[in-house]
Write a protein that holds these residues in place. Structure first.
Motif, mmCIF file in Angstrom:
data_model
loop_
_atom_site.group_PDB
_atom_site.id
_atom_site.type_symbol
_atom_site.label_atom_id
_atom_site.label_comp_id
_atom_site.label_asym_id
_atom_site.label_seq_id
_atom_site.Cartn_x
_atom_site.Cartn_y
_atom_site.Cartn_z
ATOM 1 N N PRO A 1 68.380 -42.604 -42.570
ATOM 2 C CA PRO A 1 68.259 -43.974 -43.840
ATOM 3 C C PRO A 1 67.423 -43.152 -45.156
ATOM 4 O O PRO A 1 66.069 -42.727 -44.723
ATOM 5 N N ARG A 2 67.605 -43.761 -46.683
ATOM 6 C CA ARG A 2 66.524 -43.055 -47.737
ATOM 7 C C ARG A 2 65.514 -43.198 -47.575
ATOM 8 O O ARG A 2 64.676 -42.163 -48.352
ATOM 9 N N PRO A 3 64.586 -44.126 -47.099
ATOM 10 C CA PRO A 3 63.457 -43.890 -47.074
ATOM 11 C C PRO A 3 62.763 -43.039 -46.417
ATOM 12 O O PRO A 3 61.727 -42.396 -46.426
ATOM 13 N N LEU A 4 63.401 -42.931 -45.235
ATOM 14 C CA LEU A 4 63.477 -41.638 -44.250
ATOM 15 C C LEU A 4 63.167 -40.180 -44.777
ATOM 16 O O LEU A 4 62.242 -39.129 -44.099
ATOM 17 N N GLN A 5 63.797 -40.228 -45.454
ATOM 18 C CA GLN A 5 64.918 -39.130 -46.057
ATOM 19 C C GLN A 5 63.186 -39.032 -47.057
ATOM 20 O O GLN A 5 62.721 -37.267 -46.584
ATOM 21 N N ALA A 6 63.700 -39.272 -48.075
ATOM 22 C CA ALA A 6 62.061 -39.290 -49.160
ATOM 23 C C ALA A 6 60.472 -39.328 -47.909
ATOM 24 O O ALA A 6 60.350 -38.751 -48.523
ATOM 25 N N PHE A 7 60.353 -40.304 -46.849
ATOM 26 C CA PHE A 7 59.204 -39.968 -45.835
ATOM 27 C C PHE A 7 59.022 -38.220 -45.392
ATOM 28 O O PHE A 7 58.137 -37.890 -45.834
ATOM 29 N N PHE A 8 60.372 -37.756 -44.867
ATOM 30 C CA PHE A 8 59.558 -36.344 -44.775
ATOM 31 C C PHE A 8 60.259 -35.776 -45.422
ATOM 32 O O PHE A 8 60.768 -34.420 -44.867
ATOM 33 N N ALA A 9 60.596 -35.638 -46.086
ATOM 34 C CA ALA A 9 61.288 -34.794 -47.571
ATOM 35 C C ALA A 9 60.139 -33.148 -47.401
ATOM 36 O O ALA A 9 60.356 -32.222 -47.532
ATOM 37 N N PRO B 1 53.764 -34.502 -69.519
ATOM 38 C CA PRO B 1 52.726 -34.362 -67.737
ATOM 39 C C PRO B 1 52.929 -33.487 -67.216
ATOM 40 O O PRO B 1 52.692 -33.584 -66.098
ATOM 41 N N GLU B 2 54.929 -33.278 -67.065
ATOM 42 C CA GLU B 2 54.995 -32.435 -66.397
ATOM 43 C C GLU B 2 54.584 -30.899 -66.089
ATOM 44 O O GLU B 2 53.906 -30.443 -65.352
ATOM 45 N N ILE B 3 54.344 -30.636 -67.488
ATOM 46 C CA ILE B 3 53.467 -29.336 -68.327
ATOM 47 C C ILE B 3 51.858 -29.593 -67.388
ATOM 48 O O ILE B 3 51.430 -28.061 -66.930
ATOM 49 N N TRP B 4 51.793 -30.590 -67.645
ATOM 50 C CA TRP B 4 50.396 -30.973 -67.186
ATOM 51 C C TRP B 4 50.256 -30.767 -65.749
ATOM 52 O O TRP B 4 49.252 -29.942 -65.107
ATOM 53 N N GLY B 5 51.043 -31.161 -65.007
ATOM 54 C CA GLY B 5 50.677 -31.408 -63.693
ATOM 55 C C GLY B 5 51.118 -29.294 -63.384
ATOM 56 O O GLY B 5 50.123 -28.914 -62.434
ATOM 57 N N VAL B 6 51.737 -28.699 -63.945
ATOM 58 C CA VAL B 6 52.116 -27.507 -62.994
ATOM 59 C C VAL B 6 50.690 -26.801 -63.880
ATOM 60 O O VAL B 6 50.303 -25.652 -63.497
ATOM 61 N N THR C 1 50.148 -34.557 -56.974
ATOM 62 C CA THR C 1 49.953 -35.714 -57.203
ATOM 63 C C THR C 1 50.494 -36.486 -58.557
ATOM 64 O O THR C 1 52.127 -37.236 -58.626
ATOM 65 N N ILE C 2 50.207 -35.612 -59.686
ATOM 66 C CA ILE C 2 50.820 -36.014 -61.366
ATOM 67 C C ILE C 2 51.912 -35.374 -61.295
ATOM 68 O O ILE C 2 53.157 -36.419 -61.540
ATOM 69 N N LEU C 3 52.773 -34.789 -60.443
ATOM 70 C CA LEU C 3 54.248 -33.787 -61.000
ATOM 71 C C LEU C 3 55.449 -35.035 -59.264
ATOM 72 O O LEU C 3 55.870 -34.802 -60.105
ATOM 73 N N ARG C 4 54.791 -35.282 -58.934
ATOM 74 C CA ARG C 4 54.969 -35.649 -57.792
ATOM 75 C C ARG C 4 55.588 -37.618 -58.559
ATOM 76 O O ARG C 4 56.674 -37.758 -58.676
ATOM 77 N N MET C 5 54.509 -38.397 -59.076
ATOM 78 C CA MET C 5 54.807 -39.671 -59.974
ATOM 79 C C MET C 5 55.299 -38.746 -61.795
ATOM 80 O O MET C 5 55.950 -40.320 -61.382
ATOM 81 N N THR C 6 55.657 -38.465 -62.234
ATOM 82 C CA THR C 6 55.958 -38.150 -63.307
ATOM 83 C C THR C 6 57.283 -37.521 -63.592
ATOM 84 O O THR C 6 58.093 -37.351 -64.553
ATOM 85 N N THR C 7 57.950 -36.590 -62.216
ATOM 86 C CA THR C 7 59.348 -35.226 -62.898
ATOM 87 C C THR C 7 60.215 -36.339 -62.171
ATOM 88 O O THR C 7 60.176 -37.721 -61.054
ATOM 89 N N LYS C 8 60.857 -36.390 -62.677
ATOM 90 C CA LYS C 8 62.111 -36.838 -62.974
ATOM 91 C C LYS C 8 63.571 -36.374 -63.010
ATOM 92 O O LYS C 8 64.408 -36.150 -63.657
ATOM 93 N N HIS C 9 63.984 -35.246 -62.046
ATOM 94 C CA HIS C 9 65.090 -34.018 -62.359
ATOM 95 C C HIS C 9 65.698 -33.837 -60.637
ATOM 96 O O HIS C 9 64.858 -32.776 -60.084
ATOM 97 N N PRO C 10 65.643 -34.620 -60.111
ATOM 98 C CA PRO C 10 66.446 -34.862 -59.279
ATOM 99 C C PRO C 10 67.608 -34.003 -58.879
ATOM 100 O O PRO C 10 67.780 -33.125 -57.845
ATOM 101 N N LEU D 1 57.090 -30.292 -53.480
ATOM 102 C CA LEU D 1 58.496 -30.900 -54.268
ATOM 103 C C LEU D 1 59.851 -31.245 -54.663
ATOM 104 O O LEU D 1 60.748 -31.573 -55.226
ATOM 105 N N GLY D 2 60.523 -29.770 -53.874
ATOM 106 C CA GLY D 2 61.578 -29.222 -53.959
ATOM 107 C C GLY D 2 62.480 -29.584 -55.685
ATOM 108 O O GLY D 2 61.425 -28.338 -55.830
ATOM 109 N N ASN D 3 63.985 -30.112 -55.006
ATOM 110 C CA ASN D 3 64.390 -30.117 -56.932
ATOM 111 C C ASN D 3 63.971 -31.283 -57.262
ATOM 112 O O ASN D 3 64.502 -30.788 -58.713
ATOM 113 N N ARG D 4 62.434 -31.509 -57.194
ATOM 114 C CA ARG D 4 62.411 -32.852 -58.313
ATOM 115 C C ARG D 4 61.701 -31.429 -60.051
ATOM 116 O O ARG D 4 61.747 -32.232 -60.903
ATOM 117 N N VAL D 5 61.256 -30.756 -59.780
ATOM 118 C CA VAL D 5 60.543 -29.964 -60.621
ATOM 119 C C VAL D 5 61.925 -29.308 -61.294
ATOM 120 O O VAL D 5 62.472 -28.273 -60.624
#
Length: 405
Positions: free
Chosen positions: A5-13, A335-340, A386-395, A153-157
């Motif tokens: 399930p998608r929630p499990l995929q996200a949890f174990f990513a 925000p992404e630049i700040w996180g990096v 934490t900041i990158l996890r909350m702000t990245t929108k690049h799946p 963060l995988g391919n989110r960044v």
């Protein structure tokens, strides 16, 4: 087989990310540092200390009479050799090969070294004058550690930010090497230095003659290391200088330098740097107490890494983008630049190395410096992730990010 399930995929990513891509070398460093700290504060603390600092029964090089010296002056010369190969390749044919590509990384790296040093000075002013020697400790960025956290963060960044972090770290390495060569060099022994310069001249001549095998370069690099070791200049500088003499091309116009770099990089990332981390990260906290942990030195280093790095780098990018000197990384929001930029405050390997050079013979100060490095790096890793996890929108970002060093 049914998909999770998608929630499990996200949890174990993040768990999957530990074993693939950029994360593995950085995660290995985290585990090694944790193991060193545990051993240094366990019943095996004496054995751990003796392993690295006890005199060797035999050593082929008189100046290196402990395993710790062999790691810091010997193995780390190979690490710096790989850094030198990376720098030369990027400068000639890679992401730093044009003036336009160099502008932002050089400016950001410079600001990311100057501001942490200023933060450090602010915290140690009026304290023991000896502490001034540690000004460069928070100026460094650990590329493997930082890319390891980014890899979680995988391919989110966005790929542009991965590339930016790599290029800033490469420029940062150049700055750290220059600092070591200039600020942390002992009394020069002229005869040994002249001998080292002669070897460099021979290596440059072989380069000009288009010698198409690496064997003579590697043999001469070993001789160069020995001469530099005895000259008073720190031995690891020999690794960088030797790397810069390696020809870009070999027989049939193949990429001689890149082949050598690819051959050595895994050994550097998965053996040399972890061994260095294990030998240097362990510090016995029982002798320090709360006063030692929150002393001016560790606080200055931690603040320099965590606050100084992000303030310096974000400010440099904002100003460069605002005045048109260099655009911010493509497709990345602030925000992404700040996180990096916060992740650039992970200063593990190079900071530990400079800490050993800054306070030779002062065990308490070296241990306090290690506490500051570990504290600042841990805070930077957690906050940046934490900041990158909350702000990245690049799946859908690039699934094949730039290669780690």
């Amino acid at each position: 087989m049914a998909k999770a399930p998608r929630p499990l995929q996200a949890f174990f990513a993040p768990v999957r990310a530990l074993f693939v891509g950029d994360a593995s070398a950085g995660i290995l460093l985290i585990l090694v540092a944790a193991a060193a700290m545990l051993l240094a504060n366990s019943a095996l603390a004496h054995e751990y200390h003796q392993l690295f600092h006890g005199n060797l029964a035999f050593t082929p090089v008189a100046k290196l009479d402990t395993l710790h010296l062999w790691v810091n002056d010997g193995l780390m010369a190979i690490f710096f050799f790989v850094v030198g190969l990376e720098v030369k390749r990027e400068w000639i044919e890679g992401q730093l090969s044009s003036a336009e590509q160099r502008r932002l990384p050089i400016l950001a790296a410079a600001a990311g070294m100057i501001v942490p040093a200023l933060v450090y000075f602010f915290f140690v002013q009026g304290e023991d004058p000896q502490l001034i020697q540690g000004w460069a400790i928070p100026a460094a960025t650990d590329i493997a550690f930082a890319m390891g956290v980014l890899g979680l963060l995988g391919n989110r960044v966005p790929a542009s930010l991965r590339l930016f972090l790599l290029t800033v770290a490469i420029v940062d390495d150049i700055g750290a090497v220059l600092i070591i060569a200039i600020a942390y060099t002992a009394g020069i022994k002229l005869a040994w230095l002249i001998a080292a310069l002669v070897v460099v001249g021979i290596m440059l001549a072989l380069n000009r003659m288009r010698v198409a095998t690496v064997v003579p370069f590697l043999l001469l690099a070993l001789v160069l290391w020995y001469f530099v070791l005895n000259s008073g200049v720190h031995a690891t500088i020999a690794g960088v200088v030797a790397a810069l003499t390696i020809p870009m091309r070999g027989k049939n116009d193949d990429t001689m330098l890149e082949h050598l770099e690819h051959g050595l990089a895994p050994w550097s990332a998965y053996l040399i740097v972890p061994v260095f981390g294990f030998a240097n990260a362990g510090v016995n906290l029982s002798g320090l107490g709360l006063e030692g942990v929150f002393a001016p030195l560790p606080l200055a280093i931690a603040a320099g890494l965590f606050f100084g790095k992000q303030v310096g780098i974000v400010s440099a990018i904002f100003i460069a983008n605002r005045i048109g000197f260099a655009p911010r990384p493509h497709g990345a929001n602030w925000p992404e630049i700040w996180g990096v930029s916060i992740l650039c405050g992970i200063g593990f390997t190079m900071s530990l190395f400079i800490g050993e050079l800054a306070f030779p013979g002062y065990r308490l100060l070296i241990d306090e410096a290690k506490i500051g490095i570990l504290l600042g790096s841990l805070c930077s890793a957690i906050a940046g992730y934490t900041i990158l996890r909350m702000t990245t929108k690049h799946p859908g970002a690039d699934r094949n990010p730039p290669r780690n060093i």
